[in-house]
Design a protein around this motif. Structure first.
Motif, PDB file in Angstrom:
ATOM      1  N   CYS A  23       9.991  14.599  21.158  1.00 44.26           N
ATOM      2  CA  CYS A  23      10.097  15.874  21.538  1.00 44.26           C
ATOM      3  C   CYS A  23      11.313  16.448  20.875  1.00 44.26           C
ATOM      4  N   TRP A  24      11.471  17.171  20.000  1.00 39.79           N
ATOM      5  CA  TRP A  24      12.558  17.632  19.242  1.00 39.79           C
ATOM      6  C   TRP A  24      12.891  19.114  19.685  1.00 39.79           C
ATOM      7  N   VAL A  25      12.234  19.515  20.707  1.00 35.80           N
ATOM      8  CA  VAL A  25      12.644  20.952  21.218  1.00 35.80           C
ATOM      9  C   VAL A  25      13.763  20.909  21.706  1.00 35.80           C
ATOM     10  N   GLY A  26      14.981  21.746  21.588  1.00 30.07           N
ATOM     11  CA  GLY A  26      16.016  21.882  21.923  1.00 30.07           C
ATOM     12  C   GLY A  26      16.144  22.019  23.489  1.00 30.07           C
ATOM     13  N   GLU A  27      16.006  23.293  23.862  1.00 28.43           N
ATOM     14  CA  GLU A  27      15.963  23.815  25.385  1.00 28.43           C
ATOM     15  C   GLU A  27      14.700  23.699  25.638  1.00 28.43           C
ATOM     16  N   LEU A  28      14.216  22.858  26.835  1.00 35.68           N
ATOM     17  CA  LEU A  28      13.043  22.726  27.464  1.00 35.68           C
ATOM     18  C   LEU A  28      13.135  23.752  28.645  1.00 35.68           C
ATOM     19  N   GLN A  29      12.300  24.681  28.486  1.00 35.03           N
ATOM     20  CA  GLN A  29      11.978  25.555  29.760  1.00 35.03           C
ATOM     21  C   GLN A  29      10.581  26.086  29.768  1.00 35.03           C
ATOM     22  N   LEU A  30       9.783  25.212  30.576  1.00 36.75           N
ATOM     23  CA  LEU A  30       8.483  25.608  30.397  1.00 36.75           C
ATOM     24  C   LEU A  30       8.115  26.742  31.279  1.00 36.75           C
ATOM     25  N   SER A  31       7.241  27.438  30.814  1.00 40.43           N
ATOM     26  CA  SER A  31       6.803  28.288  32.026  1.00 40.43           C
ATOM     27  C   SER A  31       5.712  27.952  33.150  1.00 40.43           C
ATOM     28  N   ARG A  32       5.393  26.798  33.040  1.00 41.23           N
ATOM     29  CA  ARG A  32       4.801  25.931  33.939  1.00 41.23           C
ATOM     30  C   ARG A  32       4.717  24.469  33.527  1.00 41.23           C
ATOM     31  N   PRO A  33       4.569  23.533  34.543  1.00 42.15           N
ATOM     32  CA  PRO A  33       4.472  22.163  34.183  1.00 42.15           C
ATOM     33  C   PRO A  33       2.866  21.741  33.165  1.00 42.15           C
ATOM     34  N   VAL A  34       3.147  21.045  32.391  1.00 42.48           N
ATOM     35  CA  VAL A  34       1.828  20.709  31.459  1.00 42.48           C
ATOM     36  C   VAL A  34       1.583  19.306  31.739  1.00 42.48           C
ATOM     37  N   PRO A  35       0.074  18.796  32.263  1.00 41.22           N
ATOM     38  CA  PRO A  35       0.052  17.529  32.385  1.00 41.22           C
ATOM     39  C   PRO A  35       0.098  16.951  30.989  1.00 41.22           C
ATOM     40  N   THR A  36       0.734  15.582  31.185  1.00 43.15           N
ATOM     41  CA  THR A  36       1.144  15.046  29.616  1.00 43.15           C
ATOM     42  C   THR A  36       0.532  13.627  29.833  1.00 43.15           C
ATOM     43  N   LEU A  37       0.084  13.109  28.598  1.00 45.44           N
ATOM     44  CA  LEU A  37      -0.284  11.824  28.408  1.00 45.44           C
ATOM     45  C   LEU A  37       0.535  11.229  27.267  1.00 45.44           C
TER      46      LEU A  37
END
Length: 153
Positions: A23-37
């Motif tokens: 995950c190379w994204v700098g600032e991580l501020q998601l609008s909602r949690p996303v299920p992840t595998l």
């Protein structure tokens, strides 16, 4: 790409399943949690679990890669999950760590897998990418994860 899409458009995606990536994204501020595998192999020469120097096969340039856990820890925080995972299952071939939280976040580590699609044909030279593995069939595993995520199960 999956991490970036989820980070930038969480309201437009039901779940993500990155395989052998960062995950190379700098600032991580998601609008909602996303299920992840998340899936990675222990012998991936391009995405080393513990990080370190990697020689890129396409231009032979030496680059420094972070430990995979750096990505997993950052993503867990962004999702609102616990920073420390719980071992859900661990056998000789596959380990599944779960980050408890508001959505499913599982990290699957496949023993002996290089930088190949788990359970698929090894299209990259093992000298450059590490060995293939048939311990998991990623396509079926990911499809089942997406199905469960869509149904809310």
């Amino acid at each position: 790409m999956a991490f970036r899409f989820a980070a930038e458009a969480a309201d437009r995606v039901a779940a993500i399943a990155p395989v052998a990536g960062y995950c190379w994204v700098g600032e991580l501020q998601l609008s909602r949690p996303v299920p992840t595998l998340y899936t990675v192999g222990t012998q991936d020469l391009l995405i080393p679990l513990r990080g370190g120097d990697v020689r890129l096969p396409w231009n032979q340039r030496l680059v420094r890669r972070p430990p995979v856990n750096d990505t997993l820890d950052r993503w867990a925080r962004a999702l609102g999950c616990a920073a420390a995972p719980v071992v859900r299952s661990d056998d000789a071939a596959v380990r599944v760590d779960t980050y408890p939280g508001p959505v499913t976040f599982d990290a699957v580590t496949i023993e002996g897998l290089g930088h190949h699609w788990p359970g698929g044909r090894a299209l990259l030279n093992p000298r450059l990418a590490g060995p293939p593995s048939t311990a998991i069939r990623a396509t079926e595993m990911i499809w089942e994860f997406f199905r469960r995520s869509m149904s809310g199960a």
